[in-house]
Design an enzyme around this catalytic site. Structure first.
Site, PDB file in Angstrom:
ATOM      1  N   ALA A  65       0.857  -1.186   0.000  1.00 49.25           N
ATOM      2  CA  ALA A  65       0.000   0.000   0.000  1.00 49.25           C
ATOM      3  C   ALA A  65       0.894   1.238   0.000  1.00 49.25           C
ATOM      4  O   ALA A  65       2.055   1.185   0.419  1.00 49.25           O
ATOM      5  CB  ALA A  65      -0.901  -0.015   1.227  1.00 49.25           C
ATOM      6  N   GLY A 110       0.467  -4.877   1.019  1.00 48.02           N
ATOM      7  CA  GLY A 110      -0.760  -4.945   0.233  1.00 48.02           C
ATOM      8  C   GLY A 110      -0.560  -5.633  -1.112  1.00 48.02           C
ATOM      9  O   GLY A 110      -1.506  -6.193  -1.674  1.00 48.02           O
ATOM     10  N   GLU A 113      -0.837  -9.175  -0.274  1.00 47.59           N
ATOM     11  CA  GLU A 113      -2.249  -9.415   0.060  1.00 47.59           C
ATOM     12  C   GLU A 113      -3.120  -9.456  -1.199  1.00 47.59           C
ATOM     13  O   GLU A 113      -4.087 -10.210  -1.268  1.00 47.59           O
ATOM     14  CB  GLU A 113      -2.733  -8.342   1.039  1.00 47.59           C
ATOM     15  CG  GLU A 113      -2.070  -8.501   2.411  1.00 47.59           C
ATOM     16  CD  GLU A 113      -2.319  -7.320   3.333  1.00 47.59           C
ATOM     17  OE1 GLU A 113      -1.979  -6.190   2.934  1.00 47.59           O
ATOM     18  OE2 GLU A 113      -2.851  -7.518   4.437  1.00 47.59           O
ATOM     19  N   GLU A 133       4.553  -4.937   7.261  1.00 47.72           N
ATOM     20  CA  GLU A 133       3.809  -3.871   7.947  1.00 47.72           C
ATOM     21  C   GLU A 133       4.278  -3.662   9.379  1.00 47.72           C
ATOM     22  O   GLU A 133       4.275  -2.542   9.884  1.00 47.72           O
ATOM     23  CB  GLU A 133       2.311  -4.180   7.941  1.00 47.72           C
ATOM     24  CG  GLU A 133       1.622  -3.959   6.603  1.00 47.72           C
ATOM     25  CD  GLU A 133       1.639  -5.174   5.707  1.00 47.72           C
ATOM     26  OE1 GLU A 133       2.458  -6.094   5.928  1.00 47.72           O
ATOM     27  OE2 GLU A 133       0.836  -5.202   4.764  1.00 47.72           O
TER      28      GLU A 133
HETATM   29  N1  CAA Z   1       4.561   3.282  -0.804  1.00 49.05           N
HETATM   30  C1  CAA Z   1       4.932   4.422  -1.382  1.00 49.05           C
HETATM   31  N2  CAA Z   1       6.064   4.565  -2.107  1.00 49.05           N
HETATM   32  C2  CAA Z   1       6.838   3.474  -2.235  1.00 49.05           C
HETATM   33  C3  CAA Z   1       6.513   2.238  -1.649  1.00 49.05           C
HETATM   34  C4  CAA Z   1       5.314   2.174  -0.906  1.00 49.05           C
HETATM   35  N3  CAA Z   1       4.878   1.032  -0.343  1.00 49.05           N
HETATM   36  N4  CAA Z   1       7.489   1.342  -1.943  1.00 49.05           N
HETATM   37  C5  CAA Z   1       8.381   1.996  -2.699  1.00 49.05           C
HETATM   38  N5  CAA Z   1       7.985   3.270  -2.887  1.00 49.05           N
HETATM   39  C6  CAA Z   1       8.687   4.336  -3.629  1.00 49.05           C
HETATM   40  C7  CAA Z   1       9.885   4.841  -2.876  1.00 49.05           C
HETATM   41  O1  CAA Z   1       9.515   5.795  -1.920  1.00 49.05           O
HETATM   42  C8  CAA Z   1      10.693   5.394  -4.019  1.00 49.05           C
HETATM   43  O2  CAA Z   1      10.149   6.618  -4.403  1.00 49.05           O
HETATM   44  P1  CAA Z   1      11.122   7.942  -4.518  1.00 49.05           P
HETATM   45  O3  CAA Z   1      12.021   7.583  -5.683  1.00 49.05           O
HETATM   46  O4  CAA Z   1      10.182   9.034  -4.794  1.00 49.05           O
HETATM   47  O5  CAA Z   1      11.870   8.031  -3.228  1.00 49.05           O
HETATM   48  C9  CAA Z   1      10.432   4.432  -5.163  1.00 49.05           C
HETATM   49  O6  CAA Z   1       9.197   3.779  -4.829  1.00 49.05           O
HETATM   50  C10 CAA Z   1      11.503   3.372  -5.292  1.00 49.05           C
HETATM   51  O7  CAA Z   1      11.643   2.707  -4.054  1.00 49.05           O
HETATM   52  P2  CAA Z   1      13.045   2.412  -3.351  1.00 49.05           P
HETATM   53  O8  CAA Z   1      14.018   3.498  -3.681  1.00 49.05           O
HETATM   54  O9  CAA Z   1      12.782   2.158  -1.903  1.00 49.05           O
HETATM   55  O10 CAA Z   1      13.472   1.082  -4.108  1.00 49.05           O
HETATM   56  P3  CAA Z   1      14.480  -0.060  -3.587  1.00 49.05           P
HETATM   57  O11 CAA Z   1      14.680  -0.937  -4.767  1.00 49.05           O
HETATM   58  O12 CAA Z   1      15.640   0.522  -2.895  1.00 49.05           O
HETATM   59  O13 CAA Z   1      13.651  -0.868  -2.465  1.00 49.05           O
HETATM   60  C11 CAA Z   1      11.715  -1.996  -1.578  1.00 49.05           C
HETATM   61  C12 CAA Z   1      12.528  -1.639  -2.839  1.00 49.05           C
HETATM   62  C13 CAA Z   1      12.501  -2.979  -0.697  1.00 49.05           C
HETATM   63  C14 CAA Z   1      10.421  -2.689  -2.073  1.00 49.05           C
HETATM   64  C15 CAA Z   1      11.392  -0.719  -0.766  1.00 49.05           C
HETATM   65  O14 CAA Z   1      10.864   0.252  -1.647  1.00 49.05           O
HETATM   66  C16 CAA Z   1      10.406  -0.910   0.346  1.00 49.05           C
HETATM   67  O15 CAA Z   1      10.754  -1.442   1.388  1.00 49.05           O
HETATM   68  N6  CAA Z   1       9.121  -0.477   0.124  1.00 49.05           N
HETATM   69  C17 CAA Z   1       8.120  -0.536   1.169  1.00 49.05           C
HETATM   70  C18 CAA Z   1       7.645  -1.976   1.414  1.00 49.05           C
HETATM   71  C19 CAA Z   1       6.582  -1.993   2.497  1.00 49.05           C
HETATM   72  O16 CAA Z   1       6.832  -1.686   3.661  1.00 49.05           O
HETATM   73  N7  CAA Z   1       5.334  -2.396   2.105  1.00 49.05           N
HETATM   74  C20 CAA Z   1       4.223  -2.437   3.032  1.00 49.05           C
HETATM   75  C21 CAA Z   1       3.410  -1.203   2.884  1.00 49.05           C
HETATM   76  S1  CAA Z   1       2.157  -1.064   4.108  1.00 49.05           S
HETATM   77  C22 CAA Z   1       0.870  -1.963   3.529  1.00 49.05           C
HETATM   78  O17 CAA Z   1       0.939  -2.591   2.486  1.00 49.05           O
HETATM   79  C23 CAA Z   1      -0.377  -1.908   4.372  1.00 49.05           C
HETATM   80  C24 CAA Z   1      -1.396  -2.941   4.113  1.00 49.05           C
HETATM   81  O18 CAA Z   1      -1.418  -3.975   4.767  1.00 49.05           O
HETATM   82  C25 CAA Z   1      -2.473  -2.772   3.133  1.00 49.05           C
END
Ligand code: CAA
Length: 259
Positions: A65, A110, A113, A133
Site C-alpha cells: 500500500a 498490500g 495481500e 507492515e
Molecule cells: N509506498 C509508497 N512509495 C513506495 C513504496 C510504498 N509502499 N514502496 C516503494 N515506494 C517508492 C519509494 O519511496 C521510491 O520513491 P522515490 O524515488 O520518490 O523516493 C520508489 O518507490 C523506489 O523505491 P526504493 O528506492 O525504496 O526502491 P528499492 O529498490 O531501494 O527498495 C523496496 C525496494 C525494498 C520494495 C522498498 O521500496 C520498500 O521497502 N518499500 C516498502 C515496502 C513496504 O513496507 N510495504 C508495506 C506497505 S504497508 C501496507 O501494504 C499496508 C497494508 O497492509 C495494506
C-alpha cells in the site's frame, strides 16, 4: 476499459490487468484500489472474459500500500474511511471466474495481500514475498492476517507477520504460498497457459467449484458438505454436464459452452 493506474487487455477470453505505477514500484494507493474494484466488477459481468490474470509487469508485482498516502492518516480516517482495499480484494476474490496472479519481483504488504485474493499464484524465481507492515508499526490490513493463515497455516503466517521478513520464491513454493515457480521471462506465459487450461473446462462447474471452496472456508465441515452437494446437484441442470459425460462415453473431447 481505461484506467490511470491499471492497464487492462482482453485477448481470447483472458483479461490481463497490469498494475501501472512503475515510479513507485506499483505502490497501491486508493486510486489503484478503486480502479481495481471497478475492473473486477466490469470483468465479472463480461461474458467474453473467462479468466483474469493480474500482474505488476516484468520487474515488480507491488511494494505494498502507498505509505506516502497512509502517513497522513489518523485512526478515525482509517476506521471510518471507505476501505477501498477491502472492496477491491473482495471483488477480485469473488469473481465468478478464475483469477491468477503472475508475480515478478517484490510482492510486499498490500501487494502480497493482493496475490492472496487471487485463486492461484505463479511466481518468478526472483520473486520475494512478505508482510513487512510490522516494521511500519501497523499490521497487514488488506486481509493478510486472515487469508495468509488460511492458505499456509497459522504458524508460518505468524512468523512472517511478526518478523516482517521476506521469503524468496522457493520458500514461498515450499510453504504453499505460491503454486508454481518459473524463470522471470516465463511468468506471464505460464499464467496464460494455466488460464487457457481453466478456460477449456466447463465455466459453470469451475465457477461453482470456486464458490464452494471460498464459501466453504466460512462454514463448518457439515454445512460446507451440504453446500457442496447443492452446487453439485445444480450442475446436473447444465448443458455442460450433459456434454461432459456424453463426451466421456463417446470417447471424445467435450465441447463446453459454459451453459
Ligand atoms: N509506498 C509508497 N512509495 C513506495 C513504496 C510504498 N509502499 N514502496 C516503494 N515506494 C517508492 C519509494 O519511496 C521510491 O520513491 P522515490 O524515488 O520518490 O523516493 C520508489 O518507490 C523506489 O523505491 P526504493 O528506492 O525504496 O526502491 P528499492 O529498490 O531501494 O527498495 C523496496 C525496494 C525494498 C520494495 C522498498 O521500496 C520498500 O521497502 N518499500 C516498502 C515496502 C513496504 O513496507 N510495504 C508495506 C506497505 S504497508 C501496507 O501494504 C499496508 C497494508 O497492509 C495494506
Amino acid at each position: 476499459m481505461t484506467f490511470e493506474t491499471l492497464l487492462v487487455e482482453i485477448e481470447e477470453g483472458i483479461a490481463t490487468i497490469t498494475l501501472n505505477r512503475p515510479d513507485v514500484l506499483n505502490a497501491l494507493n486508493s486510486q489503484v484500489f478503486n480502479e481495481l474494484a471497478e475492473a473486477a466488477e466490469n470483468l465479472s459481468v463480461d461474458d467474453s472474459v473467462r479468466a483474469v490474470i493480474i500482474t505488476g509487469g516484468d520487474k515488480i508485482f507491488a511494494a505494498g500500500a502507498d505509505i506516502k498516502e497512509m502517513v497522513l492518516l489518523g485512526a478515525v480516517d482509517v476506521a471510518t474511511g471507505l476501505r477501498p482495499s477491502k472492496i477491491a480484494f473482495e471483488r477480485l476474490e469473488n469473481m465468478p471466474k478464475p483469477v491468477i496472479a503472475a508475480i515478478n519481483g517484490y510482492a510486499l504488504g498490500g501487494g502480497c495481500e493482493l496475490t492472496l485474493a487471487a485463486d492461484v499464484r505463479i511466481a518468478a524465481d526472483n520473486a520475494q514475498f512478505g508482510l513487512p507492515e510490522i516494521k511500519l508499526g501497523i499490521l497487514p490490513g488488506g486481509g493478510g492476517t486472515q487469508r495468509l493463515p488460511r492458505l499456509i497455516g497459522a504458524g508460518k503466517a505468524k512468523e512472517l507477520i511478526f518478523s516482517g521478513d521476506l521469503i524468496n520464491a522457493e520458500e514461498a513454493l515450499r510453504v504453499g504460498l505460491v503454486n508454481k515457480v518459473v524463470p522471470p521471462d516465463q511468468v506471464l506465459a505460464e499464467a496464460r497457459k494455466m488460464a487457457e487450461k481453466f478456460v477449456s473446462r466447463g465455466a459453470v462447474a469451475l465457477s461453482l467449484a470456486k464458490t464452494c471452496i471460498n464459501e466453504g472456508q466460512r462454514m463448518d465441515l457439515e454445512i460446507g458438505l451440504e453446500y457442496e452437494h447443492k452446487c453439485f446437484s445444480l450442475l446436473f441442470a447444465t448443458e455442460d454436464q450433459k456434454e461432459g459425460m456424453k463426451a466421456f462415453v463417446e470417447k471424445r473431447k467435450p465441447n463446453f459452452q459454459g451453459k
